[in-house]
Scaffold this motif. Structure first.
Motif, PDB file in Angstrom:
ATOM      1  N   ILE A   1     -28.573  71.830  12.939  1.00 28.06           N
ATOM      2  CA  ILE A   1     -28.578  71.053  11.694  1.00 28.06           C
ATOM      3  C   ILE A   1     -30.039  70.915  11.287  1.00 28.06           C
ATOM      4  N   PHE A   2     -30.333  71.294  10.035  1.00 30.36           N
ATOM      5  CA  PHE A   2     -31.714  71.198   9.554  1.00 30.36           C
ATOM      6  C   PHE A   2     -31.914  69.873   8.829  1.00 30.36           C
ATOM      7  N   ILE A   3     -32.955  69.126   9.215  1.00 34.27           N
ATOM      8  CA  ILE A   3     -33.286  67.880   8.514  1.00 34.27           C
ATOM      9  C   ILE A   3     -34.577  68.148   7.748  1.00 34.27           C
ATOM     10  N   GLU A   4     -34.483  68.125   6.431  1.00 36.16           N
ATOM     11  CA  GLU A   4     -35.626  68.563   5.618  1.00 36.16           C
ATOM     12  C   GLU A   4     -36.788  67.573   5.650  1.00 36.16           C
ATOM     13  N   HIS A   5     -37.948  68.063   5.205  1.00 37.61           N
ATOM     14  CA  HIS A   5     -39.213  67.328   5.221  1.00 37.61           C
ATOM     15  C   HIS A   5     -39.045  65.913   4.648  1.00 37.61           C
ATOM     16  N   ALA A   6     -39.403  64.912   5.453  1.00 39.35           N
ATOM     17  CA  ALA A   6     -39.229  63.516   5.027  1.00 39.35           C
ATOM     18  C   ALA A   6     -40.094  62.638   5.923  1.00 39.35           C
ATOM     19  N   PRO A   7     -40.326  61.373   5.523  1.00 46.07           N
ATOM     20  CA  PRO A   7     -41.048  60.468   6.421  1.00 46.07           C
ATOM     21  C   PRO A   7     -40.337  60.372   7.771  1.00 46.07           C
ATOM     22  N   LYS A   8     -41.105  60.141   8.815  1.00 52.28           N
ATOM     23  CA  LYS A   8     -40.521  60.150  10.167  1.00 52.28           C
ATOM     24  C   LYS A   8     -39.425  59.093  10.330  1.00 52.28           C
ATOM     25  N   GLU A   9     -39.511  57.992   9.598  1.00 52.91           N
ATOM     26  CA  GLU A   9     -38.460  56.959   9.683  1.00 52.91           C
ATOM     27  C   GLU A   9     -37.117  57.541   9.231  1.00 52.91           C
ATOM     28  N   ILE A  10     -37.175  58.380   8.205  1.00 58.96           N
ATOM     29  CA  ILE A  10     -35.929  58.950   7.680  1.00 58.96           C
ATOM     30  C   ILE A  10     -35.413  60.041   8.621  1.00 58.96           C
ATOM     31  N   ILE A  11     -36.346  60.839   9.150  1.00 58.63           N
ATOM     32  CA  ILE A  11     -35.960  61.862  10.134  1.00 58.63           C
ATOM     33  C   ILE A  11     -35.314  61.177  11.339  1.00 58.63           C
ATOM     34  N   ALA A  12     -35.921  60.058  11.774  1.00 58.93           N
ATOM     35  CA  ALA A  12     -35.405  59.331  12.949  1.00 58.93           C
ATOM     36  C   ALA A  12     -33.965  58.887  12.699  1.00 58.93           C
ATOM     37  N   LYS A  13     -33.708  58.391  11.501  1.00 55.31           N
ATOM     38  CA  LYS A  13     -32.369  57.894  11.184  1.00 55.31           C
ATOM     39  C   LYS A  13     -31.361  59.056  11.227  1.00 55.31           C
ATOM     40  N   SER A  14     -31.759  60.183  10.658  1.00 54.52           N
ATOM     41  CA  SER A  14     -30.862  61.351  10.662  1.00 54.52           C
ATOM     42  C   SER A  14     -30.588  61.806  12.090  1.00 54.52           C
ATOM     43  N   ILE A  15     -31.640  61.811  12.928  1.00 58.91           N
ATOM     44  CA  ILE A  15     -31.458  62.246  14.322  1.00 58.91           C
ATOM     45  C   ILE A  15     -30.504  61.294  15.040  1.00 58.91           C
ATOM     46  N   MET A  16     -30.757  59.999  14.924  1.00 57.57           N
ATOM     47  CA  MET A  16     -29.911  59.025  15.632  1.00 57.57           C
ATOM     48  C   MET A  16     -28.463  59.142  15.171  1.00 57.57           C
ATOM     49  N   GLU A  17     -28.275  59.217  13.850  1.00 54.31           N
ATOM     50  CA  GLU A  17     -26.900  59.281  13.332  1.00 54.31           C
ATOM     51  C   GLU A  17     -26.202  60.544  13.802  1.00 54.31           C
ATOM     52  N   THR A  18     -26.901  61.675  13.732  1.00 56.28           N
ATOM     53  CA  THR A  18     -26.286  62.949  14.105  1.00 56.28           C
ATOM     54  C   THR A  18     -25.895  62.940  15.580  1.00 56.28           C
ATOM     55  N   ILE A  19     -26.838  62.545  16.419  1.00 57.14           N
ATOM     56  CA  ILE A  19     -26.583  62.581  17.859  1.00 57.14           C
ATOM     57  C   ILE A  19     -25.468  61.611  18.243  1.00 57.14           C
TER      58      ILE A  19
END
Ligand code: CTP
Length: 407
Positions: free
Chosen positions: A374-392
């Protein structure tokens, strides 16, 4: 994200980033929120009441002594709103709030406010880094005020450093989180490592890497916001309300992770662990000699991720690794997930500008054991973190028995 029915009080103070508050108001309005704005006199130097009034479709609040309302505004606006967001917040206003000074309507509201509070600082980098400002921010954080940290980059004053108002999406997302405190990780225990390990050569020298620890810290904050019981093992002292174990070397990090691992449902190894350490640590400072070269012998550090994957029982806890690559990102990350034996690997390209190591931004692939990506596009690390936590946590839900999100 729907903010329908939510009432947001936005405070605008006198900094050049005040114009960005206008777009933030539009974002809140587009999501269905009702917005009222309170401005300091200095904010009026940067934005006009007419603009703010038009965007909020509400009266603009400026001074303490408006006679059009029988109820004092610092009380009525507190009662009316669900959250108070100050964006941008100048050093001056932060200092006043931290010290209980209420010499205008905005700071009076701040002192009277008892609901969720969000502050997004923006100022010159020297003002931000000044220990006086930092102490004010720490004091407020310790009292439960929420902050969206400013970004690092070119500032309007021409300087380069930390002080630029956070990305509006980050402020918006944090507002949504505070207004919808769904604790999907409530009852779960999450261990996160962050920062680059330090391998000492002698009492004054060491080898390390360029990791800032920002991604790990963003993940830990995100897990904490989602209701998890978080342990952060980091190579720096973090200003957080949850458990923080500070370590220096890879060996220390390994022993801290091992002693904590059994009580956790999920471990995320975001730390950049040095692969090598000095074979013979010098107890005394090594003196400079006439020789042109100094050969230091290095020996392998333990691979923490691999070690904990090997010793865990019945595939618990869930283990997530990171893959920091400067070339062949996916190929190397796929090799790593197999070699380490973890459940997920987060692949990030550290050679990209404004992304990864040291940056406030990132873009990543989340790869599972079957090499689904799953690709999470360029974003502030807070937003990347949220996507990672939700996905996992959504994908691994059954294994880690996350309550409502997976059922
Ligand atoms: N890691 C670890 N212990 C080490 C090295 C790395 O636990 N001694 C973990 C990191 O925390 C990360 C993952 O392994 O989650 C991958 O780290 P990375 O530096 O990308 O890879 P390495 O295993 O060090 O391999 P290489 O440096 O060759 O890319």
């Amino acid at each position: 994200m729907n903010l329908s029915g939510k009432k947001i009080l936005i405070g605008i103070t006198g900094g050049i980033a005040a114009y960005k508050a206008l777009e933030l108001i539009r974002m809140y309005k587009r999501a269905g929120a009702e917005v009222k704005a309170v401005l300091t006199d200095n904010a009026l130097e940067f934005v006009t009441p007419l603009t703010v009034q038009t965007l909020t479709t509400n009266k603009v609040y400026i001074n303490n002594f408006d006679t059009s309302n029988y109820s004092p505004e610092h009380i009525s606006l507190c009662d009316w709103s669900d959250i108070f967001v100050i964006a941008p917040a100048t050093a001056n206003t932060i200092a006043k709030i931290a010290n209980g000074i209420c010499d205008n309507l905005l700071t009076s509201l701040a002192l009277a406010y008892t609901k969720p509070f969000l502050i997004a600082p923006a100022m010159n980098c020297n003002m931000y880094n000044n220990t006086i400002t930092q102490e004010n921010i720490s004091k407020l954080k310790n009292k439960g005020y929420n902050f969206v940290e400013p970004e690092t980059g070119y500032l309007a004053c021409g300087a380069e450093g930390t002080g630029r108002l956070a990305d509006l999406n980050t402020i918006y997302l944090r507002t949504v989180e505070l207004l919808n405190p769904i604790k999907i990780l409530s009852g779960k225990k999450v261990l996160i490592t962050a920062g680059g390990t330090v391998e000492k050569i002698d009492p004054v020298r060491y080898i390390s890497n360029f990791s800032s620890g920002k991604m790990g810290l963003a993940l830990a904050n995100c897990a904490n916001n989602m209701g998890a019981d978080v342990t952060l093992i980091s190579t720096f002292k973090a200003d957080v309300s949850y458990k923080n174990i500070v370590v220096q070397s890879a060996e220390e990090m390994l022993s801290a992770v091992k002693s904590e691992m059994d009580r956790n449902d999920c471990i995320i190894m975001a730390a950049a662990v040095a692969d090598w350490k000095i074979k013979n640590y010098n107890q005394q400072k090594v003196k400079k000699t006439d020789a042109d070269n100094w050969n230091i012998e290095l020996v392998k550090n333990p691979d923490i991720l691999k070690t904990i994957c090997n010793i865990r029982q019945n595939n618990t806890p869930i283990i997530v690794g990171f893959s920091a690559e400067s070339e062949n990102l996916l190929e190397n990350a796929e090799k790593k997930i197999k070699n380490k034996g973890c459940d997920y690997i987060i692949a990030n390209d550290i050679s990209k500008q404004n992304s990864g190591f040291g940056s406030d931004y990132n873009e990543v692939y989340i790869i599972d054991r079957n090499l689904n990506k799953i690709f999470i596009e360029h974003a502030p690390k807070e937003i990347i973190a949220k996507s990672i936590m939700e996905t996992i946590f959504e994908q691994a839900g059954t294994n880690i028995k996350v309550g409502s999100v997976c059922s």
